[in-house]
Design a protein around this motif. Structure first.
Motif, PDB file in Angstrom:
ATOM      1  N   GLY A 144      48.385  -4.321  62.131  1.00 35.89           N
ATOM      2  CA  GLY A 144      48.837  -3.108  61.457  1.00 35.89           C
ATOM      3  C   GLY A 144      48.182  -3.046  60.091  1.00 35.89           C
ATOM      4  O   GLY A 144      46.962  -3.122  59.975  1.00 35.89           O
ATOM      5  N   ASN A 145      49.012  -2.955  59.046  1.00 34.59           N
ATOM      6  CA  ASN A 145      48.445  -2.973  57.695  1.00 34.59           C
ATOM      7  C   ASN A 145      48.710  -4.313  57.004  1.00 34.59           C
ATOM      8  O   ASN A 145      48.691  -4.417  55.780  1.00 34.59           O
ATOM      9  CB  ASN A 145      49.013  -1.815  56.860  1.00 34.59           C
ATOM     10  CG  ASN A 145      50.535  -1.847  56.839  1.00 34.59           C
ATOM     11  OD1 ASN A 145      51.154  -2.634  57.543  1.00 34.59           O
ATOM     12  ND2 ASN A 145      51.135  -0.984  56.048  1.00 34.59           N
ATOM     13  N   CYS A 146      48.988  -5.346  57.807  1.00 30.81           N
ATOM     14  CA  CYS A 146      49.264  -6.676  57.258  1.00 30.81           C
ATOM     15  C   CYS A 146      48.150  -7.650  57.615  1.00 30.81           C
ATOM     16  O   CYS A 146      47.635  -7.626  58.727  1.00 30.81           O
ATOM     17  CB  CYS A 146      50.562  -7.246  57.835  1.00 30.81           C
ATOM     18  SG  CYS A 146      51.999  -6.362  57.288  1.00 30.81           S
ATOM     19  N   LYS A 147      47.832  -8.509  56.657  1.00 29.92           N
ATOM     20  CA  LYS A 147      46.836  -9.542  56.921  1.00 29.92           C
ATOM     21  C   LYS A 147      47.547 -10.871  57.123  1.00 29.92           C
ATOM     22  O   LYS A 147      48.380 -11.264  56.302  1.00 29.92           O
ATOM     23  CB  LYS A 147      45.857  -9.640  55.749  1.00 29.92           C
ATOM     24  CG  LYS A 147      44.977  -8.418  55.634  1.00 29.92           C
ATOM     25  CD  LYS A 147      43.926  -8.575  54.575  1.00 29.92           C
ATOM     26  CE  LYS A 147      43.050  -7.327  54.550  1.00 29.92           C
ATOM     27  NZ  LYS A 147      41.991  -7.404  53.563  1.00 29.92           N
ATOM     28  N   THR A 165      44.226  -9.122  61.172  1.00 34.87           N
ATOM     29  CA  THR A 165      44.922  -8.003  60.533  1.00 34.87           C
ATOM     30  C   THR A 165      45.790  -7.363  61.599  1.00 34.87           C
ATOM     31  O   THR A 165      45.306  -7.000  62.679  1.00 34.87           O
ATOM     32  CB  THR A 165      43.918  -6.980  59.978  1.00 34.87           C
ATOM     33  OG1 THR A 165      43.065  -7.646  59.056  1.00 34.87           O
ATOM     34  CG2 THR A 165      44.646  -5.865  59.247  1.00 34.87           C
ATOM     35  N   LEU A 187      57.010  -5.645  62.064  1.00 35.16           N
ATOM     36  CA  LEU A 187      56.461  -4.365  61.621  1.00 35.16           C
ATOM     37  C   LEU A 187      57.084  -3.214  62.408  1.00 35.16           C
ATOM     38  O   LEU A 187      57.334  -2.133  61.850  1.00 35.16           O
ATOM     39  CB  LEU A 187      54.938  -4.345  61.780  1.00 35.16           C
ATOM     40  CG  LEU A 187      54.164  -5.243  60.820  1.00 35.16           C
ATOM     41  CD1 LEU A 187      52.663  -5.235  61.154  1.00 35.16           C
ATOM     42  CD2 LEU A 187      54.373  -4.818  59.372  1.00 35.16           C
ATOM     43  N   ASP A 228      52.496  -8.177  52.730  1.00 35.64           N
ATOM     44  CA  ASP A 228      52.867  -6.774  52.841  1.00 35.64           C
ATOM     45  C   ASP A 228      53.253  -6.285  51.445  1.00 35.64           C
ATOM     46  O   ASP A 228      53.009  -6.985  50.464  1.00 35.64           O
ATOM     47  CB  ASP A 228      53.944  -6.553  53.910  1.00 35.64           C
ATOM     48  CG  ASP A 228      55.346  -6.935  53.456  1.00 35.64           C
ATOM     49  OD1 ASP A 228      56.297  -6.666  54.218  1.00 35.64           O
ATOM     50  OD2 ASP A 228      55.513  -7.490  52.362  1.00 35.64           O
ATOM     51  N   GLU A 229      53.890  -5.105  51.380  1.00 39.97           N
ATOM     52  CA  GLU A 229      54.143  -4.524  50.050  1.00 39.97           C
ATOM     53  C   GLU A 229      55.131  -5.359  49.236  1.00 39.97           C
ATOM     54  O   GLU A 229      55.178  -5.246  48.019  1.00 39.97           O
ATOM     55  CB  GLU A 229      54.630  -3.073  50.166  1.00 39.97           C
ATOM     56  CG  GLU A 229      55.987  -2.892  50.798  1.00 39.97           C
ATOM     57  CD  GLU A 229      55.936  -2.760  52.305  1.00 39.97           C
ATOM     58  OE1 GLU A 229      54.853  -2.984  52.890  1.00 39.97           O
ATOM     59  OE2 GLU A 229      56.972  -2.452  52.898  1.00 39.97           O
TER      60      GLU A 229
END
Lengths: 138, 128
Positions: B76-79, B74, B125, B95-96
């Protein structure tokens, strides 16, 4: 967007073998869940195949069976296999229609841009009727 | 101007979750990898199968828990995930926007590729 890459992929037999691998994997997991089967050993007994074979399907996600054996497994997990042969051109055009629509929807802006005297950079929308307008300053 | 951009993948059938390919300075590393493997010929079938795996998992959560898709890290907020088929790998993150393919690689280069992909994602990122 070029269609050639997708066509190349779709013309690979392994692409379609992988579809079968995925279908049987999902079907087995659903069967385990619905029948509250906790272990692969138990599942192997139900299917009448070895535990190592069950592991091969569940863990490695590889089926590697004759069609006849595959169908036997399907019956034991209460599903009928259904193989459909579709005209290649029709199928491909349907896929491309879906992908093309998505491309148009998402990629609203071209890679081109205009720079004015104030050095502002305007990205050109692909759809001239679009109300979206991006202006960036350099 | 930003270094990174994403383009909708032209190598899979798009479904509920979109799949993109990452470009850096207008260069698409995965596209390059795809072309190399296709030209080599021997493993192109495996690459197509790997793309099928990625496609299926992007569609209504099929292949849940399959070993063919592995969560690597993982960032940041990304897997970051790896799709595996025989000796070939596809590296992508979520991501989003959806799923973004960074590149592909071969089993022998796994450690080096994963390290490099992580750096690329961090760089991407930081730019967002």
């Amino acid at each position: 967007m070029s269609n050639k890459n997708l066509e190349k992929v779709l013309n690979q037999p392994m692409y379609w073998v992988e579809e079968i691998n995925g279908l049987i994997y999902n079907a087995l997991l659903n069967y385990k869940k619905e029948n509250k089967i906790k272990s692969n050993t138990e599942l192997a007994k139900v299917l009448g195949i070895s535990k190592s074979r069950v592991s091969q399907i569940i863990n490695d996600n590889e089926v590697n069976y004759s069609l006849e054996k595959l169908f036997e497994i399907c019956f034991k997990i209460n599903v009928f296999p259904k193989l459909i042969f579709q005209n290649k051109i029709d199928a491909f055009n349907t896929i491309l229609d879906n992908n093309s629509n998505l491309t148009f929807e998402l990629n609203q802006f071209s890679n081109e841009f205009e720079i004015d005297n104030n050095n502002k950079c305007k990205i050109i929308p692909l759809n001239p009727n679009s109300q979206l307008d991006l202006v960036l300053s350099q | 101007m930003k270094k990174y951009s994403i383009s909708l993948s032209d190598k899979i059938q798009q479904s509920s979750t979109k799949v993109f390919e990452l470009c850096k300075n207008d260069k698409n590393e995965f596209d390059n990898f795809f072309n190399i493997i296709e030209k080599e010929g021997t493993h192109f079938g495996y690459l197509s199968a790997a793309l099928r795996i990625l496609q299926d998992t992007s569609n209504n959560n099929n292949l849940r828990g399959s070993n063919k898709i592995r969560l690597l890290d993982t960032i940041g907020n990304c897997k970051l995930y790896e799709v595996k088929k025989d000796i070939l790998r596809i590296y992508f993150f979520k991501d989003e926007n959806g799923r973004i393919i960074v590149t592909g690689g071969k089993k022998n280069d796994q450690d080096k590729d994963i390290s490099r992909v992580k750096k690329i994602i961090k760089d991407y990122l930081n730019e967002q």
